[in-house]
Motif scaffolding. Structure first.
Motif, PDB file in Angstrom:
ATOM      1  N   ARG A 145       9.059  10.609   9.078  1.00 29.70           N
ATOM      2  CA  ARG A 145       7.835   9.889   8.713  1.00 29.70           C
ATOM      3  C   ARG A 145       8.195   8.548   8.078  1.00 29.70           C
ATOM      4  O   ARG A 145       9.310   8.363   7.595  1.00 29.70           O
ATOM      5  CB  ARG A 145       6.991  10.703   7.741  1.00 29.70           C
ATOM      6  CG  ARG A 145       7.757  11.063   6.479  1.00 29.70           C
ATOM      7  CD  ARG A 145       6.906  11.798   5.461  1.00 29.70           C
ATOM      8  NE  ARG A 145       7.731  12.212   4.329  1.00 29.70           N
ATOM      9  CZ  ARG A 145       7.273  12.785   3.239  1.00 29.70           C
ATOM     10  NH1 ARG A 145       5.993  13.053   3.130  1.00 29.70           N
ATOM     11  NH2 ARG A 145       8.080  13.115   2.246  1.00 29.70           N
ATOM     12  N   ILE A 146       7.223   7.666   8.092  1.00 31.74           N
ATOM     13  CA  ILE A 146       7.368   6.370   7.432  1.00 31.74           C
ATOM     14  C   ILE A 146       6.227   6.235   6.431  1.00 31.74           C
ATOM     15  O   ILE A 146       5.058   6.425   6.788  1.00 31.74           O
ATOM     16  CB  ILE A 146       7.253   5.190   8.429  1.00 31.74           C
ATOM     17  CG1 ILE A 146       8.219   5.333   9.607  1.00 31.74           C
ATOM     18  CG2 ILE A 146       7.407   3.848   7.705  1.00 31.74           C
ATOM     19  CD1 ILE A 146       9.619   4.863   9.404  1.00 31.74           C
ATOM     20  N   VAL A 147       6.580   5.914   5.199  1.00 34.31           N
ATOM     21  CA  VAL A 147       5.557   5.709   4.176  1.00 34.31           C
ATOM     22  C   VAL A 147       5.539   4.230   3.798  1.00 34.31           C
ATOM     23  O   VAL A 147       6.560   3.669   3.382  1.00 34.31           O
ATOM     24  CB  VAL A 147       5.850   6.570   2.923  1.00 34.31           C
ATOM     25  CG1 VAL A 147       4.733   6.382   1.900  1.00 34.31           C
ATOM     26  CG2 VAL A 147       5.997   8.041   3.303  1.00 34.31           C
ATOM     27  N   PHE A 148       4.397   3.597   3.948  1.00 34.48           N
ATOM     28  CA  PHE A 148       4.213   2.192   3.575  1.00 34.48           C
ATOM     29  C   PHE A 148       3.810   2.159   2.102  1.00 34.48           C
ATOM     30  O   PHE A 148       2.894   2.876   1.692  1.00 34.48           O
ATOM     31  CB  PHE A 148       3.099   1.544   4.405  1.00 34.48           C
ATOM     32  CG  PHE A 148       3.426   1.374   5.870  1.00 34.48           C
ATOM     33  CD1 PHE A 148       3.441   2.465   6.732  1.00 34.48           C
ATOM     34  CD2 PHE A 148       3.701   0.119   6.397  1.00 34.48           C
ATOM     35  CE1 PHE A 148       3.731   2.307   8.089  1.00 34.48           C
ATOM     36  CE2 PHE A 148       3.991  -0.057   7.753  1.00 34.48           C
ATOM     37  CZ  PHE A 148       4.004   1.047   8.590  1.00 34.48           C
ATOM     38  N   VAL A 149       4.496   1.315   1.335  1.00 38.74           N
ATOM     39  CA  VAL A 149       4.212   1.242  -0.102  1.00 38.74           C
ATOM     40  C   VAL A 149       3.870  -0.197  -0.499  1.00 38.74           C
ATOM     41  O   VAL A 149       4.762  -1.038  -0.677  1.00 38.74           O
ATOM     42  CB  VAL A 149       5.428   1.731  -0.927  1.00 38.74           C
ATOM     43  CG1 VAL A 149       5.084   1.723  -2.413  1.00 38.74           C
ATOM     44  CG2 VAL A 149       5.879   3.126  -0.482  1.00 38.74           C
ATOM     45  N   PRO A 150       2.572  -0.507  -0.621  1.00 37.49           N
ATOM     46  CA  PRO A 150       2.211  -1.861  -1.052  1.00 37.49           C
ATOM     47  C   PRO A 150       2.579  -2.087  -2.515  1.00 37.49           C
ATOM     48  O   PRO A 150       2.345  -1.215  -3.356  1.00 37.49           O
ATOM     49  CB  PRO A 150       0.693  -1.907  -0.840  1.00 37.49           C
ATOM     50  CG  PRO A 150       0.241  -0.479  -0.865  1.00 37.49           C
ATOM     51  CD  PRO A 150       1.397   0.338  -0.366  1.00 37.49           C
ATOM     52  N   ALA A 151       3.149  -3.242  -2.808  1.00 39.61           N
ATOM     53  CA  ALA A 151       3.559  -3.574  -4.174  1.00 39.61           C
ATOM     54  C   ALA A 151       2.343  -3.962  -5.007  1.00 39.61           C
ATOM     55  O   ALA A 151       1.377  -4.530  -4.488  1.00 39.61           O
ATOM     56  CB  ALA A 151       4.545  -4.733  -4.142  1.00 39.61           C
ATOM     57  N   SER A 166       0.307   9.542  13.498  1.00 38.01           N
ATOM     58  CA  SER A 166       0.461  10.741  12.653  1.00 38.01           C
ATOM     59  C   SER A 166       1.757  10.742  11.849  1.00 38.01           C
ATOM     60  O   SER A 166       1.881  11.511  10.901  1.00 38.01           O
ATOM     61  CB  SER A 166       0.361  11.999  13.509  1.00 38.01           C
ATOM     62  OG  SER A 166       1.367  11.954  14.496  1.00 38.01           O
ATOM     63  N   HIS A 167       2.747   9.913  12.214  1.00 39.55           N
ATOM     64  CA  HIS A 167       3.966   9.902  11.394  1.00 39.55           C
ATOM     65  C   HIS A 167       4.024   8.705  10.436  1.00 39.55           C
ATOM     66  O   HIS A 167       5.051   8.450   9.837  1.00 39.55           O
ATOM     67  CB  HIS A 167       5.239  10.022  12.250  1.00 39.55           C
ATOM     68  CG  HIS A 167       5.289   9.085  13.415  1.00 39.55           C
ATOM     69  ND1 HIS A 167       5.007   9.472  14.698  1.00 39.55           N
ATOM     70  CD2 HIS A 167       5.599   7.775  13.479  1.00 39.55           C
ATOM     71  CE1 HIS A 167       5.130   8.439  15.503  1.00 39.55           C
ATOM     72  NE2 HIS A 167       5.490   7.399  14.792  1.00 39.55           N
ATOM     73  N   PHE A 168       2.920   7.976  10.329  1.00 39.88           N
ATOM     74  CA  PHE A 168       2.815   6.898   9.333  1.00 39.88           C
ATOM     75  C   PHE A 168       1.903   7.351   8.190  1.00 39.88           C
ATOM     76  O   PHE A 168       0.874   7.983   8.433  1.00 39.88           O
ATOM     77  CB  PHE A 168       2.185   5.636   9.934  1.00 39.88           C
ATOM     78  CG  PHE A 168       3.104   4.802  10.801  1.00 39.88           C
ATOM     79  CD1 PHE A 168       4.439   5.151  10.988  1.00 39.88           C
ATOM     80  CD2 PHE A 168       2.623   3.651  11.420  1.00 39.88           C
ATOM     81  CE1 PHE A 168       5.268   4.370  11.795  1.00 39.88           C
ATOM     82  CE2 PHE A 168       3.453   2.865  12.221  1.00 39.88           C
ATOM     83  CZ  PHE A 168       4.771   3.229  12.409  1.00 39.88           C
ATOM     84  N   ALA A 169       2.272   6.986   6.966  1.00 37.02           N
ATOM     85  CA  ALA A 169       1.422   7.273   5.809  1.00 37.02           C
ATOM     86  C   ALA A 169       1.480   6.084   4.852  1.00 37.02           C
ATOM     87  O   ALA A 169       2.339   5.209   4.988  1.00 37.02           O
ATOM     88  CB  ALA A 169       1.901   8.533   5.116  1.00 37.02           C
ATOM     89  N   VAL A 170       0.564   6.059   3.897  1.00 39.22           N
ATOM     90  CA  VAL A 170       0.516   4.983   2.901  1.00 39.22           C
ATOM     91  C   VAL A 170       0.547   5.617   1.521  1.00 39.22           C
ATOM     92  O   VAL A 170      -0.122   6.624   1.291  1.00 39.22           O
ATOM     93  CB  VAL A 170      -0.779   4.147   3.056  1.00 39.22           C
ATOM     94  CG1 VAL A 170      -0.783   2.988   2.068  1.00 39.22           C
ATOM     95  CG2 VAL A 170      -0.925   3.628   4.478  1.00 39.22           C
ATOM     96  N   SER A 171       1.322   5.049   0.611  1.00 45.38           N
ATOM     97  CA  SER A 171       1.355   5.554  -0.761  1.00 45.38           C
ATOM     98  C   SER A 171       0.916   4.461  -1.729  1.00 45.38           C
ATOM     99  O   SER A 171       1.347   3.313  -1.621  1.00 45.38           O
ATOM    100  CB  SER A 171       2.776   6.009  -1.121  1.00 45.38           C
ATOM    101  OG  SER A 171       2.883   6.150  -2.529  1.00 45.38           O
TER     102      SER A 171
END
Ligand code: ATP
Length: 201
Positions: free
Chosen positions: A34-40, A69-74
């Motif tokens: 999975r890939i998690v995008f983390v905005p600063a 489905s394998h992308f998420a955002v934190s």
């Protein structure tokens, strides 16, 4: 279950197809789960620059990754507030998911600035790095030592060449401001969101 997790940090003001293509490429080529995008919240390199609210940047990211489905955002950095240092974020993620193997993703432009980052040595203990090519930024092959990075960085970094997408958020913001088209540079949902909320006008 041990997961191979890619963490993609950035300002994402706004997230564009360059970011999405990079994330998909890393996911596929490195066989991640999975890939998690983390905005600063605030990038240490963009202090003093006015950026769009975290809420808008987070919403645009959620819209952009919704159909993957394998992308998420934190929102881990937005919740924490203040200046967002990647090493602090990775420390927390490692604590929360001790079994996971982390891969921190960045473009070549960011890698060229890595020696100025907080806690680089610790960062590469907590995660491997994935550096993706970006048009206009080259690794100085002959004089790598100019980057003055700890040897561990080179051992823990994967360099990934991909067809360049010369797209930058700065240019997208400027185009919207001038009323020019940004179609195909963003996902349609993100483009609509920008126009409906009058962002970058
Ligand atoms: P800005 O123009 O506002 O500086 P940006 O388009 O560079 O924004 P960021 O949110 O700052 O986007 O970037 C997050 C990460 O994505 C960084 O590591 C950056 O190197 C990488 N990145 C952004 N755009 C590209 C691209 N077109 N190709 C490769 N990497 C990219």
């Amino acid at each position: 279950m041990l997961l191979k997790t890619g963490v993609f940090g950035g300002t994402f003001d706004p997230v564009h197809i360059g970011h999405l293509a990079v994330a998909e490429r890393v996911y596929c080529d490195l066989g991640l789960d999975r890939i998690v995008f983390v905005p600063a919240s605030t990038s240490p390199f963009k202090l003093g620059e006015v950026s769009t609210s975290g809420e808008h940047r987070l919403t645009m990211l959620k819209l952009a990754v919704r159909d993957n489905s394998h992308f998420a955002v934190s929102d881990i950095e937005l919740q924490r507030g203040g200046t967002s240092y990647t090493v602090d974020t990775m420390e927390i993620l490692k604590d929360r998911y001790p079994g996971d193997e982390f891969y921190f993703i960045m473009g070549m432009d960011s890698f060229l600035e890595l020696s100025g980052w907080k806690g680089v040595e610790r960062l590469v203990e907590l995660s491997q790095l994935v550096v993706v090519s970006r048009p206009g930024y080259e690794l100085p092959q002959e004089q790598k030592q100019l980057l003055t990075l700890p040897p561990a960085v080179w051992q823990r970094t994967h360099f990934l060449e991909m067809p360049g997408l010369d797209i930058a958020a700065t240019e997208i913001r400027e185009r919207v401001k001038k009323g020019r088209s940004v179609r195909y540079l963003l996902t349609p949902e993100v483009e609509t969101y920008i126009h409906e909320n009058g962002i970058y006008r």
